[in-house]
Design an enzyme around this catalytic site. Structure first.
Site, mmCIF file in Angstrom:
data_model
loop_
_atom_site.group_PDB
_atom_site.id
_atom_site.type_symbol
_atom_site.label_atom_id
_atom_site.label_comp_id
_atom_site.label_asym_id
_atom_site.label_seq_id
_atom_site.Cartn_x
_atom_site.Cartn_y
_atom_site.Cartn_z
ATOM 1 N N HIS A 94 -4.879 -1.309 -3.606
ATOM 2 C CA HIS A 94 -4.278 -2.610 -3.931
ATOM 3 C C HIS A 94 -4.937 -3.124 -5.193
ATOM 4 C CE1 HIS A 94 -1.840 -3.427 -0.339
ATOM 5 N NE2 HIS A 94 -2.681 -2.593 0.223
ATOM 6 N N HIS A 100 -3.796 -9.989 1.765
ATOM 7 C CA HIS A 100 -3.557 -9.877 3.208
ATOM 8 C C HIS A 100 -4.378 -10.882 4.005
ATOM 9 C CE1 HIS A 100 -2.731 -5.796 1.602
ATOM 10 N NE2 HIS A 100 -1.794 -5.748 2.535
ATOM 11 N N TYR A 124 -5.807 -9.975 6.693
ATOM 12 C CA TYR A 124 -6.934 -9.220 7.250
ATOM 13 C C TYR A 124 -8.128 -9.149 6.308
ATOM 14 C CZ TYR A 124 -5.203 -4.999 4.758
ATOM 15 O OH TYR A 124 -4.765 -4.103 3.827
ATOM 16 N N GLU A 125 -7.925 -9.551 5.061
ATOM 17 C CA GLU A 125 -9.054 -9.637 4.130
ATOM 18 C C GLU A 125 -9.804 -10.958 4.293
ATOM 19 O OE1 GLU A 125 -7.663 -7.584 0.134
ATOM 20 O OE2 GLU A 125 -5.975 -8.545 1.140
ATOM 21 N N MET A 181 0.986 -5.103 8.614
ATOM 22 C CA MET A 181 -0.017 -6.169 8.452
ATOM 23 C C MET A 181 0.306 -7.067 7.262
ATOM 24 S SD MET A 181 -3.352 -3.771 8.992
ATOM 25 C CE MET A 181 -3.335 -2.434 10.212
ATOM 26 N N SER A 182 1.570 -7.137 6.897
ATOM 27 C CA SER A 182 1.919 -7.937 5.713
ATOM 28 C C SER A 182 3.313 -8.517 5.896
ATOM 29 C CB SER A 182 1.880 -7.050 4.459
ATOM 30 O OG SER A 182 2.903 -6.065 4.513
ATOM 31 N N ALA A 229 4.009 -0.442 3.718
ATOM 32 C CA ALA A 229 3.878 0.753 4.539
ATOM 33 C C ALA A 229 3.731 0.269 5.969
ATOM 34 C CB ALA A 229 2.653 1.554 4.116
ATOM 35 N N HIS A 283 -6.423 5.826 7.400
ATOM 36 C CA HIS A 283 -5.903 5.059 6.255
ATOM 37 C C HIS A 283 -5.584 5.962 5.058
ATOM 38 C CE1 HIS A 283 -5.022 1.471 3.960
ATOM 39 N NE2 HIS A 283 -5.919 1.788 3.046
ATOM 40 N N ASN A 310 3.263 6.395 9.244
ATOM 41 C CA ASN A 310 2.639 6.983 10.438
ATOM 42 C C ASN A 310 3.426 6.529 11.662
ATOM 43 O OD1 ASN A 310 1.154 4.254 9.779
ATOM 44 N ND2 ASN A 310 0.924 4.577 11.987
ATOM 45 N N SER A 369 0.844 -1.199 0.000
ATOM 46 C CA SER A 369 0.000 0.000 0.000
ATOM 47 C C SER A 369 0.875 1.244 0.000
ATOM 48 C CB SER A 369 -0.929 0.018 1.216
ATOM 49 O OG SER A 369 -0.196 -0.168 2.405
HETATM 50 I I1 8IG Z 1 0.842 2.119 6.982
HETATM 51 O O1 8IG Z 1 0.491 1.603 12.752
HETATM 52 C C1 8IG Z 1 0.575 1.141 8.624
HETATM 53 N N1 8IG Z 1 0.352 -0.155 8.643
HETATM 54 N N2 8IG Z 1 -0.253 -2.904 12.314
HETATM 55 N N3 8IG Z 1 0.120 -0.620 12.551
HETATM 56 C C2 8IG Z 1 -0.042 -1.720 11.763
HETATM 57 N N4 8IG Z 1 0.014 -1.666 10.453
HETATM 58 C C3 8IG Z 1 0.251 -0.480 9.911
HETATM 59 C C4 8IG Z 1 0.412 0.691 10.644
HETATM 60 C C5 8IG Z 1 0.347 0.617 12.043
HETATM 61 N N5 8IG Z 1 0.617 1.696 9.808
#
Ligand code: 8IG
Length: 278
Positions: free
Chosen positions: A70, A92, A94-95, A217-218, A122, A253, A241, A38
């Site tokens: 994506h 992912h 999470y999907e 998350m990846s 990211a 997001h 972030n 992402s």
């Molecule tokens: I961009 O702060 C991104 N992806 N888990 N935590 C998690 N995944 C992320 C974050 C975050 N920022």
């Protein structure tokens, strides 16, 4: 896709996708694959013109992406004389995808010849000195997903043992090459969560104590699958972030995507340089 019923099914499906990539691109063996996470999609053009491109939905075994930013495309480019696959968009956990589906793209690419795997993402930064837009090389990871792409029946011959060694999961050779291209580049440990929710401040505190510098998350399952197939892995996070409790603001997001878009082209040039020299 089931990883629990038919032994070898995820591998057979990846082999099929690899054959389709070779046939449709006209390139028998690609040398490298770059997975653009992402925020990195904006940087895809930096890698040069496509010699081939298709939707991942046209290839065997690829799960449909469900997240904004994506796109789900496979592109072939040439980087320093090496035919290189770009995977635009990612699958992912999470999907709702199983680990086998998450790692299918990277398995297909490695079986299509890619002995060099570049995983971009990211990520949230855990160090208040980190800045949005800062690249960080992944030195190692904490797999906090509770999942593995190697769980299930043992991989069929000729694939290696599922008890794969991860001592040098993120190639020291490739990291040295990246730092030769950009000496200022910092390195960190990536903590991989399932998501999709961001961490609570208590979880951020936990993962920092565990030794992570980044959260995302990846990447972790793909790195494991790539190492299992013997590929060299380079991981690069774009800090977009500061993680919850580190950042003074709630996480958004859209902001994450914007920070990535602004910084990604420079990062992409770095990665192209590394692939060209590797
Ligand atoms: I961009 O702060 C991104 N992806 N888990 N935590 C998690 N995944 C992320 C974050 C975050 N920022």
């Amino acid at each position: 896709m089931s990883a629990t019923t038919t032994p070898g099914e995820p591998f057979a499906l990846a082999e099929q996708a690899a054959r389709e990539i070779a046939q449709r691109s006209g390139i028998e063996r690609h040398k490298a694959v770059i997975i653009l996470g992402s925020g990195w999609l904006e940087a895809a053009e930096v890698f040069g013109d496509a010699t081939f491109e298709c939707r991942t939905s046209e290839l065997a075994g690829f799960a449909p992406p469900t997240v904004a930013g994506h796109e789900g495309r496979v592109r072939s480019v040439v980087i320093g004389n090496r035919p290189t696959l770009l995977l635009l968009g990612r699958v992912h956990l999470y999907e709702g995808n199983e680990p086998a589906a998450v790692v299918h793209p990277v398995r297909a690419a490695v079986l299509a010849g890619a002995s060099l795997v570049v995983l971009t993402n990211a990520a949230g930064g855990l160090d208040s000195k980190m800045r949005p837009g800062q690249p960080v090389l992944i030195r190692d990871h904490l797999n906090l997903t509770g999942r593995s792409p190697l769980a299930g029946p043992p991989p069929p011959a000729p694939y290696g043992s599922r008890f794969v060694d991860l001592t040098a999961c993120y190639s020291p050779r490739l990291r040295a090459l990246a730092r030769a291209v950009e000496p200022e580049l910092s390195e960190g440990v990536y903590g991989g969560f399932v998501g999709p929710q961001y961490e609570t401040p208590a979880e951020v505190d936990m993962v920092r104590r565990l030794g992570a510098d980044l959260v995302g998350m990846s990447t972790v399952l793909e790195a494991i699958a790539a190492r299992h197939l013997g590929a060299e892995v380079l991981g690069c996070s774009l800090v977009t972030n500061l993680a919850a409790g580190v950042s003074p603001h709630p996480l958004d997001h859209a902001e994450v995507l914007a920070a990535g878009a602004a910084a990604a082209p420079r990062l992409a040039r770095l990665i192209a340089d590394v692939v060209a020299r590797a």
